[in-house]
Design a protein around this motif. Sequence first.
Motif, PDB file in Angstrom:
ATOM      1  N   ALA A   8       0.889  -1.179   0.149  1.00 49.07           N
ATOM      2  CA  ALA A   8      -0.006  -0.036   0.057  1.00 49.07           C
ATOM      3  C   ALA A   8       0.767   1.243  -0.007  1.00 49.07           C
ATOM      4  O   ALA A   8       0.621   2.297  -0.619  1.00 49.07           O
ATOM      5  N   CYS A   9       2.051   1.188   0.527  1.00 52.84           N
ATOM      6  CA  CYS A   9       2.913   2.407   0.829  1.00 52.84           C
ATOM      7  C   CYS A   9       3.304   2.617  -0.594  1.00 52.84           C
ATOM      8  O   CYS A   9       3.549   3.863  -0.923  1.00 52.84           O
ATOM      9  N   PHE A  10       3.935   1.602  -1.411  1.00 58.36           N
ATOM     10  CA  PHE A  10       4.502   1.788  -2.515  1.00 58.36           C
ATOM     11  C   PHE A  10       3.377   2.397  -3.638  1.00 58.36           C
ATOM     12  O   PHE A  10       4.063   2.970  -4.438  1.00 58.36           O
ATOM     13  N   VAL A  11       2.266   1.891  -3.453  1.00 52.55           N
ATOM     14  CA  VAL A  11       1.301   2.209  -4.414  1.00 52.55           C
ATOM     15  C   VAL A  11       1.009   3.982  -4.151  1.00 52.55           C
ATOM     16  O   VAL A  11       1.031   4.564  -5.090  1.00 52.55           O
ATOM     17  N   MET A  12       1.185   4.006  -2.954  1.00 50.53           N
ATOM     18  CA  MET A  12       0.743   5.508  -2.572  1.00 50.53           C
ATOM     19  C   MET A  12       2.104   6.494  -3.200  1.00 50.53           C
ATOM     20  O   MET A  12       1.764   7.630  -3.603  1.00 50.53           O
ATOM     21  N   VAL A  13       3.235   6.087  -2.982  1.00 56.87           N
ATOM     22  CA  VAL A  13       4.477   6.586  -3.229  1.00 56.87           C
ATOM     23  C   VAL A  13       4.581   6.819  -4.910  1.00 56.87           C
ATOM     24  O   VAL A  13       4.894   7.914  -5.459  1.00 56.87           O
ATOM     25  N   GLU A  14       4.142   5.851  -5.586  1.00 53.34           N
ATOM     26  CA  GLU A  14       4.048   5.715  -6.938  1.00 53.34           C
ATOM     27  C   GLU A  14       3.107   6.857  -7.537  1.00 53.34           C
ATOM     28  O   GLU A  14       3.291   7.516  -8.415  1.00 53.34           O
ATOM     29  N   LEU A  15       1.834   6.969  -6.823  1.00 58.09           N
ATOM     30  CA  LEU A  15       0.849   7.913  -7.221  1.00 58.09           C
ATOM     31  C   LEU A  15       1.400   9.308  -7.216  1.00 58.09           C
ATOM     32  O   LEU A  15       1.250  10.107  -8.130  1.00 58.09           O
ATOM     33  N   HIS A  32      -8.110  21.256 -16.299  1.00 52.25           N
ATOM     34  CA  HIS A  32      -8.293  19.792 -16.242  1.00 52.25           C
ATOM     35  C   HIS A  32      -7.638  19.345 -14.813  1.00 52.25           C
ATOM     36  O   HIS A  32      -7.525  18.133 -14.670  1.00 52.25           O
ATOM     37  N   ILE A  33      -7.787  20.175 -13.894  1.00 48.17           N
ATOM     38  CA  ILE A  33      -7.338  19.726 -12.719  1.00 48.17           C
ATOM     39  C   ILE A  33      -8.321  19.197 -11.826  1.00 48.17           C
ATOM     40  O   ILE A  33      -7.827  18.121 -10.930  1.00 48.17           O
ATOM     41  N   GLN A  34      -9.492  19.279 -12.067  1.00 50.77           N
ATOM     42  CA  GLN A  34     -10.455  18.596 -11.287  1.00 50.77           C
ATOM     43  C   GLN A  34     -10.522  17.167 -11.918  1.00 50.77           C
ATOM     44  O   GLN A  34     -10.653  16.209 -10.885  1.00 50.77           O
ATOM     45  N   TRP A  35     -10.472  17.155 -13.161  1.00 52.33           N
ATOM     46  CA  TRP A  35     -10.547  15.631 -13.769  1.00 52.33           C
ATOM     47  C   TRP A  35      -9.243  15.082 -13.279  1.00 52.33           C
ATOM     48  O   TRP A  35      -9.235  13.518 -12.894  1.00 52.33           O
ATOM     49  N   GLY A  36      -8.294  15.469 -13.336  1.00 50.75           N
ATOM     50  CA  GLY A  36      -6.875  14.779 -12.866  1.00 50.75           C
ATOM     51  C   GLY A  36      -6.912  14.418 -11.404  1.00 50.75           C
ATOM     52  O   GLY A  36      -6.579  13.454 -11.238  1.00 50.75           O
ATOM     53  N   SER A  37      -7.542  15.259 -10.763  1.00 48.43           N
ATOM     54  CA  SER A  37      -7.552  14.891  -9.093  1.00 48.43           C
ATOM     55  C   SER A  37      -8.629  13.716  -9.047  1.00 48.43           C
ATOM     56  O   SER A  37      -8.140  12.796  -8.302  1.00 48.43           O
ATOM     57  N   ALA A  38      -9.590  13.846  -9.768  1.00 50.65           N
ATOM     58  CA  ALA A  38     -10.507  12.598  -9.437  1.00 50.65           C
ATOM     59  C   ALA A  38      -9.912  11.358 -10.015  1.00 50.65           C
ATOM     60  O   ALA A  38     -10.026  10.174  -9.475  1.00 50.65           O
ATOM     61  N   ALA A  40      -6.773  10.959 -10.099  1.00 46.88           N
ATOM     62  CA  ALA A  40      -5.868  10.300  -9.229  1.00 46.88           C
ATOM     63  C   ALA A  40      -6.492   9.661  -8.035  1.00 46.88           C
ATOM     64  O   ALA A  40      -5.953   8.500  -7.540  1.00 46.88           O
ATOM     65  N   VAL A  41      -7.785  10.203  -7.372  1.00 48.11           N
ATOM     66  CA  VAL A  41      -8.343   9.286  -6.389  1.00 48.11           C
ATOM     67  C   VAL A  41      -8.619   7.961  -6.662  1.00 48.11           C
ATOM     68  O   VAL A  41      -8.622   7.076  -5.967  1.00 48.11           O
ATOM     69  N   LEU A  42      -9.295   8.005  -7.881  1.00 46.18           N
ATOM     70  CA  LEU A  42      -9.832   6.708  -8.268  1.00 46.18           C
ATOM     71  C   LEU A  42      -8.784   5.738  -8.625  1.00 46.18           C
ATOM     72  O   LEU A  42      -8.861   4.457  -8.360  1.00 46.18           O
ATOM     73  N   SER A  43      -7.671   6.291  -9.033  1.00 48.74           N
ATOM     74  CA  SER A  43      -6.531   5.320  -9.315  1.00 48.74           C
ATOM     75  C   SER A  43      -5.881   4.860  -7.860  1.00 48.74           C
ATOM     76  O   SER A  43      -5.540   3.677  -7.863  1.00 48.74           O
ATOM     77  N   LEU A  44      -5.840   5.811  -7.087  1.00 51.10           N
ATOM     78  CA  LEU A  44      -5.633   5.318  -5.695  1.00 51.10           C
ATOM     79  C   LEU A  44      -6.265   4.191  -5.068  1.00 51.10           C
ATOM     80  O   LEU A  44      -5.877   3.312  -4.445  1.00 51.10           O
ATOM     81  N   VAL A  45      -7.597   4.251  -5.047  1.00 51.18           N
ATOM     82  CA  VAL A  45      -8.611   3.488  -4.524  1.00 51.18           C
ATOM     83  C   VAL A  45      -8.464   2.251  -5.152  1.00 51.18           C
ATOM     84  O   VAL A  45      -8.267   1.139  -4.585  1.00 51.18           O
ATOM     85  N   MET A  46      -8.379   1.968  -6.684  1.00 50.83           N
ATOM     86  CA  MET A  46      -8.065   0.846  -7.276  1.00 50.83           C
ATOM     87  C   MET A  46      -6.806   0.253  -7.056  1.00 50.83           C
ATOM     88  O   MET A  46      -6.859  -0.986  -6.839  1.00 50.83           O
TER      89      MET A  46
END
Length: 102
Positions: A8-15, A32-38, A40-46
């Motif tokens: 999990a730590c590696f995933v967060m550091v990579e993101l 496009h910052i809002q889409w990028g943030s959304a 990024a959060v979706l990528s982190l959750v997955m």
Amino acid sequence: LCLSGTAACFVMVELVMEILSLSQAGTLMNEHIQWGSALAVLSLVMALTIPCCGWVGAWQHDSCQLCVFGVCSYCNGCGNCLIATTLGVFAYLCASAGFSAR
């Protein structure tokens, strides 16, 4: 528990590194910052779903979730080895053909 926490730590550091590299490259535009943030959060959750399966499986002694964590981690490792081998062979072929990275 330690293995899934480390994953999990590696995933967060990579993101975080990916977001920093995109922002330094100027890829994230102001509109496009809002889409990028959304994304990024979706990528982190997955990306955290697999380590979460390992952590919950170890905590609750659930062999099914531990199996999902193990199989997905194994497949991820095999994929990374395949990518590294392919890039190594490609670099070798380019170097032997006389191409340089200038």
